[in-house]
Every structure is written in C-alpha cells, then in structure tokens.
Scaffold this motif. Structure first.
Motif, PDB file in Angstrom:
ATOM      1  N   PRO A  35     -63.462 -14.242 -23.847  1.00  0.00           N
ATOM      2  CA  PRO A  35     -64.096 -13.376 -23.761  1.00  0.00           C
ATOM      3  C   PRO A  35     -65.797 -13.284 -23.844  1.00  0.00           C
ATOM      4  O   PRO A  35     -66.472 -12.110 -22.788  1.00  0.00           O
ATOM      5  N   SER A  36     -65.704 -13.934 -24.470  1.00  0.00           N
ATOM      6  CA  SER A  36     -67.538 -14.225 -24.711  1.00  0.00           C
ATOM      7  C   SER A  36     -68.374 -14.228 -23.172  1.00  0.00           C
ATOM      8  O   SER A  36     -69.699 -15.073 -23.292  1.00  0.00           O
ATOM      9  N   ILE A  37     -67.528 -15.464 -22.194  1.00  0.00           N
ATOM     10  CA  ILE A  37     -67.729 -16.576 -21.155  1.00  0.00           C
ATOM     11  C   ILE A  37     -68.702 -15.354 -20.096  1.00  0.00           C
ATOM     12  O   ILE A  37     -68.209 -14.063 -19.907  1.00  0.00           O
ATOM     13  N   GLY A  38     -69.764 -15.774 -19.194  1.00  0.00           N
ATOM     14  CA  GLY A  38     -71.471 -14.821 -19.362  1.00  0.00           C
ATOM     15  C   GLY A  38     -70.329 -15.470 -17.667  1.00  0.00           C
ATOM     16  O   GLY A  38     -70.177 -16.278 -17.111  1.00  0.00           O
ATOM     17  N   ILE A  39     -71.265 -14.490 -16.952  1.00  0.00           N
ATOM     18  CA  ILE A  39     -70.869 -14.738 -15.223  1.00  0.00           C
ATOM     19  C   ILE A  39     -71.530 -15.751 -14.731  1.00  0.00           C
ATOM     20  O   ILE A  39     -72.084 -16.407 -13.563  1.00  0.00           O
ATOM     21  N   ALA A  40     -72.816 -15.469 -15.145  1.00  0.00           N
ATOM     22  CA  ALA A  40     -73.871 -16.846 -14.872  1.00  0.00           C
ATOM     23  C   ALA A  40     -73.179 -18.662 -14.845  1.00  0.00           C
ATOM     24  O   ALA A  40     -73.943 -19.063 -14.904  1.00  0.00           O
ATOM     25  N   THR A  41     -72.879 -18.267 -16.521  1.00  0.00           N
ATOM     26  CA  THR A  41     -72.085 -19.712 -16.980  1.00  0.00           C
ATOM     27  C   THR A  41     -71.171 -20.110 -16.223  1.00  0.00           C
ATOM     28  O   THR A  41     -70.628 -20.868 -15.540  1.00  0.00           O
ATOM     29  N   VAL A  42     -70.247 -19.035 -15.467  1.00  0.00           N
ATOM     30  CA  VAL A  42     -69.346 -19.044 -13.942  1.00  0.00           C
ATOM     31  C   VAL A  42     -69.623 -19.499 -13.607  1.00  0.00           C
ATOM     32  O   VAL A  42     -69.225 -21.010 -12.363  1.00  0.00           O
ATOM     33  N   TYR A  43     -71.306 -18.729 -12.567  1.00  0.00           N
ATOM     34  CA  TYR A  43     -71.511 -19.718 -11.550  1.00  0.00           C
ATOM     35  C   TYR A  43     -72.338 -21.125 -11.088  1.00  0.00           C
ATOM     36  O   TYR A  43     -72.205 -22.724 -10.608  1.00  0.00           O
ATOM     37  N   ARG A  44     -73.540 -21.256 -12.847  1.00  0.00           N
ATOM     38  CA  ARG A  44     -73.818 -22.895 -13.568  1.00  0.00           C
ATOM     39  C   ARG A  44     -72.552 -23.791 -12.922  1.00  0.00           C
ATOM     40  O   ARG A  44     -72.215 -24.848 -12.549  1.00  0.00           O
ATOM     41  N   ASN A  45     -71.061 -23.393 -13.749  1.00  0.00           N
ATOM     42  CA  ASN A  45     -70.284 -24.350 -13.740  1.00  0.00           C
ATOM     43  C   ASN A  45     -69.950 -24.127 -12.281  1.00  0.00           C
ATOM     44  O   ASN A  45     -69.209 -25.687 -11.771  1.00  0.00           O
ATOM     45  N   LEU A  46     -69.926 -23.703 -11.443  1.00  0.00           N
ATOM     46  CA  LEU A  46     -69.186 -23.292 -10.265  1.00  0.00           C
ATOM     47  C   LEU A  46     -69.650 -24.249  -9.313  1.00  0.00           C
ATOM     48  O   LEU A  46     -69.262 -25.379  -8.222  1.00  0.00           O
ATOM     49  N   ASN A  47     -71.287 -24.872  -9.544  1.00  0.00           N
ATOM     50  CA  ASN A  47     -72.397 -25.476  -8.683  1.00  0.00           C
ATOM     51  C   ASN A  47     -71.742 -26.673  -9.072  1.00  0.00           C
ATOM     52  O   ASN A  47     -71.895 -27.625  -8.409  1.00  0.00           O
ATOM     53  N   THR A  48     -72.336 -26.904 -10.477  1.00  0.00           N
ATOM     54  CA  THR A  48     -72.142 -27.814 -11.220  1.00  0.00           C
ATOM     55  C   THR A  48     -70.525 -28.841 -10.070  1.00  0.00           C
ATOM     56  O   THR A  48     -70.448 -29.826  -9.903  1.00  0.00           O
ATOM     57  N   LEU A  49     -69.517 -27.873 -10.433  1.00  0.00           N
ATOM     58  CA  LEU A  49     -67.849 -28.701 -10.167  1.00  0.00           C
ATOM     59  C   LEU A  49     -68.534 -28.965  -8.344  1.00  0.00           C
ATOM     60  O   LEU A  49     -67.540 -29.758  -7.742  1.00  0.00           O
ATOM     61  N   VAL A  50     -68.589 -28.240  -7.102  1.00  0.00           N
ATOM     62  CA  VAL A  50     -68.906 -28.529  -6.244  1.00  0.00           C
ATOM     63  C   VAL A  50     -70.144 -29.822  -5.695  1.00  0.00           C
ATOM     64  O   VAL A  50     -69.557 -30.394  -5.182  1.00  0.00           O
ATOM     65  N   GLU A  51     -71.211 -29.380  -7.107  1.00  0.00           N
ATOM     66  CA  GLU A  51     -71.601 -30.844  -6.787  1.00  0.00           C
ATOM     67  C   GLU A  51     -71.558 -32.055  -7.235  1.00  0.00           C
ATOM     68  O   GLU A  51     -71.158 -33.662  -6.498  1.00  0.00           O
ATOM     69  N   LEU A  52     -70.273 -31.964  -8.168  1.00  0.00           N
ATOM     70  CA  LEU A  52     -69.391 -33.165  -8.492  1.00  0.00           C
ATOM     71  C   LEU A  52     -67.886 -33.827  -7.787  1.00  0.00           C
ATOM     72  O   LEU A  52     -67.089 -34.336  -7.564  1.00  0.00           O
TER      73      LEU A  52
END
Length: 134
Positions: A35-52
């Motif tokens: 519940p504490s996850i932020g939308i910025a964290t989701v975007y940042r991790n999505l970008n990292t997962l795409v890069e990886l």
C-alpha cells in the motif's frame, strides 16, 4: 543489479498478465500488496525493467505506454472496439516475420540501415467479436 521487493512485485504483476497493462494499472495492482508504494516508484522500476530487457515497452498509439512480460519477438493487434492489445499467435506469424524483413530490407537500401521495432495491427479482438455477434 540488485532487485528490490518493489521491482520483483512489479515484474511479477507484468509477467502474470496478458493484458499489456499501463503503468497506472500496474500501480493499482502493486498497491494491493504494498500500500505504501508510490506511482514514481512504479515508473522508475518499469523503466529499469525495460532497460534490463525483463519487460517490453509497447506504444499502442493512444499516448500511454503498455508493458509486456513476453520479451521474445512477437506481434500485437490493437482492438478497434475496446482498445486492448492482444498477442498475435498463429501460423501467420512466420509471414509477419518475412514481411518485417522485406520492409527493413527495402528501407535499408534507401536509408542505409533500418529496423522495424514493432508491428502493431488493428482489428477486433475475440471478446469484442463474440459480443458483436450476440
């Protein structure tokens, strides 16, 4: 690269759906578990997962990126009715691969080098077709 709990959760969410979700959808699903996850964290991790190379970013032409957990080369269709993206899985995929090669070869001769990064067809998905028929 070290994987955080958030990144693992986001990757699991994407790998366990075939709906080609938006970042907002992933965020809503992730909030159910963290519940504490932020939308910025989701975007940042999505970008990292795409890069990886763990997930693919898809442009569906509506201004919102979609994400796909199936990273091998395959093709998509955008439904004209519901706007959803579906994977194209058929015997015709070999023909699409050949078509992609022909397009790249044609434009490589004109422009030096060409790469077709995505093939997105438009049509009506199975669910909408069934609804339309009823």
């Amino acid at each position: 690269m070290n994987y955080s709990r958030q990144r693992n959760l986001i990757l699991d969410i994407i790998k366990n759906t075939t709906s080609h979700p938006t970042a907002e959808w992933v965020y809503q699903e992730a909030k159910k578990e963290l519940p504490s996850i932020g939308i910025a964290t989701v975007y940042r991790n999505l970008n990292t997962l795409v890069e990886l190379g763990e997930v693919r970013r898809l442009s569906s032409g509506d201004g919102q990126d979609r994400f796909d957990g199936m990273v091998d080369e395959h093709f998509h269709m955008k439904c004209s009715c519901c706007g959803g993206l579906v994977d194209l899985e058929s015997d015709g995929e070999e023909k699409l691969l050949r078509l992609k090669e022909v397009i790249c070869d044609t434009f490589a001769g004109v422009n030096g080098e060409a790469e077709l990064s995505a093939v997105l067809l438009k049509g009506i998905c199975e669910n909408c077709r069934v609804e339309k028929d009823n």
